[in-house]
Write an enzyme that holds these catalytic residues in place. Sequence first.
Site, short mmCIF file in Angstrom:
data_model
loop_
_atom_site.label_atom_id
_atom_site.label_comp_id
_atom_site.label_asym_id
_atom_site.label_seq_id
_atom_site.Cartn_x
_atom_site.Cartn_y
_atom_site.Cartn_z
N SER A 184 0.84 -1.19 0.00
CA SER A 184 0.00 0.00 0.00
C SER A 184 0.87 1.24 0.00
O SER A 184 2.03 1.20 0.45
CB SER A 184 -0.89 0.02 1.25
OG SER A 184 -1.52 1.27 1.43
N TYR A 197 -1.76 -0.79 10.38
CA TYR A 197 -1.92 -1.16 8.97
C TYR A 197 -0.69 -0.74 8.17
O TYR A 197 -0.15 -1.52 7.38
CB TYR A 197 -3.17 -0.48 8.42
CG TYR A 197 -3.46 -0.77 6.97
CD1 TYR A 197 -3.96 -2.01 6.58
CD2 TYR A 197 -3.26 0.19 5.99
CE1 TYR A 197 -4.26 -2.28 5.25
CE2 TYR A 197 -3.55 -0.06 4.66
CZ TYR A 197 -4.04 -1.30 4.29
OH TYR A 197 -4.32 -1.57 2.97
#
Length: 291
Positions: A184, A197
């Site tokens: 990501s 995350y």
Amino acid sequence: MTNDPRTSQPTSFPDEPRQPRPGLTAAMRTKPDHGEESYVGKGLLKGKVALITGGDSGIGRAVAIAYAREGASVAISYLADEQADAEDTRTWVEKAGQRCVLLPGDIRDRDHCANLVERTIAELGGIDVLVNNAAAQTMNAGLDSIDDDEMQGALAANVFAMIRLAKAAVPHMKPASAIINTTSEQAKVAGKNMIVYAATKGAISSLTVGLSNLLSGEGIRVNAVAPGPIWTPIQPIAKSPEELETLGQDTPIGRAGQPGELAPAYVMLASAEGSYMSGNVVAVTGGVPIS
């Protein structure tokens, strides 16, 4: 819609309801575009077998559809609660004339990871491409709001499962096989409300380089794709309706991406089109730099 990247897809998602985990495409007010009507295959993966985690919806569904249209048989893993989405993905894969094996279960379970590879091989005859795509997205306000069990679950799903799946798959992979991990932009930008995350995604980026260094000598390429804000069921789980309405508007292109806009990168990295690429992180971020 036009070809202008700023306006070719929705630029806002008003009145999108929150969802409980794990989130379903069917429950989304504004449906994502997985390339169902637009992706055109060129036979780049003819005869290949791919295992895609999180293949029921979002980026995973878009990759499954694209791979099928490129000629690959597909196995998808997903949580049992996501069965309805998985069935829909299978319909699109079979419309492309390819087999689709549904493999429900939780990749946080180490035995399930091994079983995913075993069943893929048993039912489809081998494994040429492993797409480590499934992920748990956690949000936080401050440090005190980070739940320890949730943190361990995110690490298990986002990092440990990738290593376990690679361990299970690699002994069955031949030269020209590929592993593609989904990281990501958060691996680099690391928003203050996505600490856990972002940490897992940073680990995935490093894991990608390490696996590439380890496996390139065997002719197995390992790369990653780093999405920016993408319109998938993970968004209405983690974000408020106000955040969803403006999702992606702070990117240079000015909107969130659609799952189908990620699929070409995964096709390139799985096929001979990416034959000299290994250890790379391909950014699909709407213009947000991550290098």
